[in-house]
Design a protein around this motif. Structure first.
Motif, mmCIF file in Angstrom:
data_model
loop_
_atom_site.group_PDB
_atom_site.id
_atom_site.type_symbol
_atom_site.label_atom_id
_atom_site.label_comp_id
_atom_site.label_asym_id
_atom_site.label_seq_id
_atom_site.Cartn_x
_atom_site.Cartn_y
_atom_site.Cartn_z
ATOM 1 N N PRO A 1 6.901 19.068 9.687
ATOM 2 C CA PRO A 1 6.011 18.539 10.821
ATOM 3 C C PRO A 1 5.588 17.101 10.693
ATOM 4 N N ALA A 2 4.760 17.622 9.940
ATOM 5 C CA ALA A 2 3.550 15.952 10.058
ATOM 6 C C ALA A 2 4.666 14.396 9.761
ATOM 7 N N VAL A 3 5.837 14.062 9.681
ATOM 8 C CA VAL A 3 7.064 13.650 9.526
ATOM 9 C C VAL A 3 7.154 12.936 11.458
ATOM 10 N N PRO A 4 7.434 13.258 12.006
ATOM 11 C CA PRO A 4 7.847 13.264 13.117
ATOM 12 C C PRO A 4 6.644 13.188 13.925
ATOM 13 N N GLU A 5 5.372 14.462 13.608
ATOM 14 C CA GLU A 5 3.908 13.886 14.047
ATOM 15 C C GLU A 5 3.485 12.353 14.003
ATOM 16 N N PHE A 6 3.809 11.891 13.286
ATOM 17 C CA PHE A 6 3.234 10.770 13.198
ATOM 18 C C PHE A 6 3.901 9.556 13.639
ATOM 19 N N ILE A 7 4.657 10.559 13.171
ATOM 20 C CA ILE A 7 6.204 8.707 13.780
ATOM 21 C C ILE A 7 5.496 8.717 15.529
ATOM 22 N N SER A 8 5.678 10.024 15.894
ATOM 23 C CA SER A 8 4.641 9.037 17.157
ATOM 24 C C SER A 8 3.440 9.323 17.504
ATOM 25 N N ALA A 9 2.766 9.924 16.824
ATOM 26 C CA ALA A 9 1.295 8.597 16.899
ATOM 27 C C ALA A 9 1.748 7.386 16.521
ATOM 28 N N HIS A 10 2.374 6.208 15.981
ATOM 29 C CA HIS A 10 2.749 5.742 15.883
ATOM 30 C C HIS A 10 3.478 4.570 15.619
ATOM 31 N N LEU A 11 4.070 5.522 16.739
ATOM 32 C CA LEU A 11 5.917 4.871 17.205
ATOM 33 C C LEU A 11 5.828 2.797 17.782
ATOM 34 N N ALA A 12 4.824 2.380 18.860
ATOM 35 C CA ALA A 12 4.475 1.394 18.737
ATOM 36 C C ALA A 12 4.415 0.646 17.670
ATOM 37 N N PRO A 13 4.122 0.870 16.715
ATOM 38 C CA PRO A 13 3.913 -0.367 15.344
ATOM 39 C C PRO A 13 5.569 -0.149 15.105
ATOM 40 N N ASP B 1 0.675 -1.553 -0.008
ATOM 41 C CA ASP B 1 0.198 0.049 -0.417
ATOM 42 C C ASP B 1 1.099 1.207 0.135
ATOM 43 N N VAL B 2 0.371 2.497 -0.963
ATOM 44 C CA VAL B 2 1.874 3.158 -0.827
ATOM 45 C C VAL B 2 0.376 4.664 -1.044
ATOM 46 N N ALA B 3 0.468 5.418 0.459
ATOM 47 C CA ALA B 3 -0.187 5.779 1.098
ATOM 48 C C ALA B 3 0.360 7.310 1.403
ATOM 49 N N PRO B 4 -0.118 8.740 1.640
ATOM 50 C CA PRO B 4 0.379 10.012 1.848
ATOM 51 C C PRO B 4 -0.479 10.161 3.983
ATOM 52 N N LEU B 5 1.011 10.441 4.272
ATOM 53 C CA LEU B 5 0.806 10.637 5.566
ATOM 54 C C LEU B 5 0.125 11.547 6.755
ATOM 55 N N VAL B 6 -0.609 11.914 5.499
ATOM 56 C CA VAL B 6 -1.497 13.487 5.371
ATOM 57 C C VAL B 6 -2.579 13.327 5.069
ATOM 58 N N GLY B 7 -3.483 13.542 5.365
ATOM 59 C CA GLY B 7 -5.158 13.253 4.733
ATOM 60 C C GLY B 7 -5.586 11.924 4.003
ATOM 61 N N GLY B 8 -4.755 11.045 4.461
ATOM 62 C CA GLY B 8 -4.796 10.011 4.169
ATOM 63 C C GLY B 8 -5.494 8.529 5.783
ATOM 64 N N SER B 9 -5.658 7.493 5.330
ATOM 65 C CA SER B 9 -6.312 6.807 6.431
ATOM 66 C C SER B 9 -5.449 5.832 6.505
ATOM 67 N N VAL B 10 -3.837 6.706 7.043
ATOM 68 C CA VAL B 10 -2.795 5.095 6.970
ATOM 69 C C VAL B 10 -2.565 4.601 8.276
ATOM 70 N N ASP B 11 -2.891 2.684 8.181
ATOM 71 C CA ASP B 11 -2.839 2.483 9.901
ATOM 72 C C ASP B 11 -1.675 1.520 9.456
ATOM 73 N N PRO B 12 -0.352 2.117 9.889
ATOM 74 C CA PRO B 12 0.591 1.100 10.251
ATOM 75 C C PRO B 12 0.473 -0.522 10.976
ATOM 76 N N ALA B 13 -0.298 0.102 12.000
ATOM 77 C CA ALA B 13 -0.911 -1.480 12.803
ATOM 78 C C ALA B 13 -1.324 -2.455 11.814
ATOM 79 N N ARG B 14 -2.073 -2.652 10.619
ATOM 80 C CA ARG B 14 -1.840 -3.144 9.888
ATOM 81 C C ARG B 14 -1.611 -4.054 8.827
ATOM 82 N N HIS B 15 -0.513 -3.550 8.733
ATOM 83 C CA HIS B 15 1.238 -3.969 8.086
ATOM 84 C C HIS B 15 2.270 -4.421 8.687
#
Length: 178
Positions: free
Chosen positions: A64-76, A34-48
């Motif tokens: 800044p959206a990149v480190p924010e995404f990483i912080s939000a999904h750090l566990a997976p 799956d190719v998906a944008p970090l912003v404005g998409g429905s990316v769920d890293p836990a499903r991969h």
């Protein structure tokens, strides 16, 4: 085969283009990608099974959206095989084209708690006619200072597509060695 996420942040679409090239290579090896944008998409890293984040540089930094995404999904990101790559024009220069020598990659990784198993860097493209006046002039100044192309009509693709293919093969190895 693995379910791989190629999540990206791109200003002008070039990081997406790199992700799509990787997607083609990985699908050819039998993976679901799956190719998906970090912003404005429905990316769920836990499903991969494998998570890859690609981000471009603009005005000397990743969005800044990149480190924010990483912080939000750090566990997976920490618990699954993961990778990061940066796309920037500095990588066009020898000595700044590896994760260890590219200043943007080094700075980015130093500021995040995420420790991806695979890190890459690719030279991007220069497309002066596509840029707005301010971006075009700032980039021309930077190119002048660093010995790059300054013709305001220049369109130069610095990306080594074979290097992108090899990186995708390393992602496939992450998936199969998991």
């Amino acid at each position: 085969m693995a379910n791989i996420l190629l999540a990206y942040h791109s200003v002008y679409g070039y990081t997406r283009k790199i992700c799509e090239a990787m997607q083609s290579e990985l699908k050819g090896r039998g993976h679901q990608v799956d190719v998906a944008p970090l912003v404005g998409g429905s990316v769920d890293p836990a499903r991969h099974d494998v998570i890859v984040i690609g981000a471009s540089i603009r005005n000397g930094k990743h969005n800044p959206a990149v480190p924010e995404f990483i912080s939000a999904h750090l566990a997976p990101l920490q618990s699954k095989p993961s990778a990061f790559f940066s796309v920037n024009l500095v990588a066009r220069k020898p000595g700044k084209n590896t994760p260890e020598t590219n200043p943007y990659v080094r700075k980015f990784l130093a500021r995040t708690r995420w420790k991806p198993r695979l890190v890459g860097v690719f030279a991007g493209n220069l497309d002066y006619p596509r840029y707005g006046t301010l971006d075009r002039n700032v980039i021309r100044l930077i190119m002048w200072l660093t010995g790059g192309p300054t013709d305001p009509q220049a369109r130069v693709e610095f990306t080594d597509w074979e290097d992108v293919r090899r990186y995708a093969q390393k992602i496939a190895a992450l998936a199969t060695n998991n």
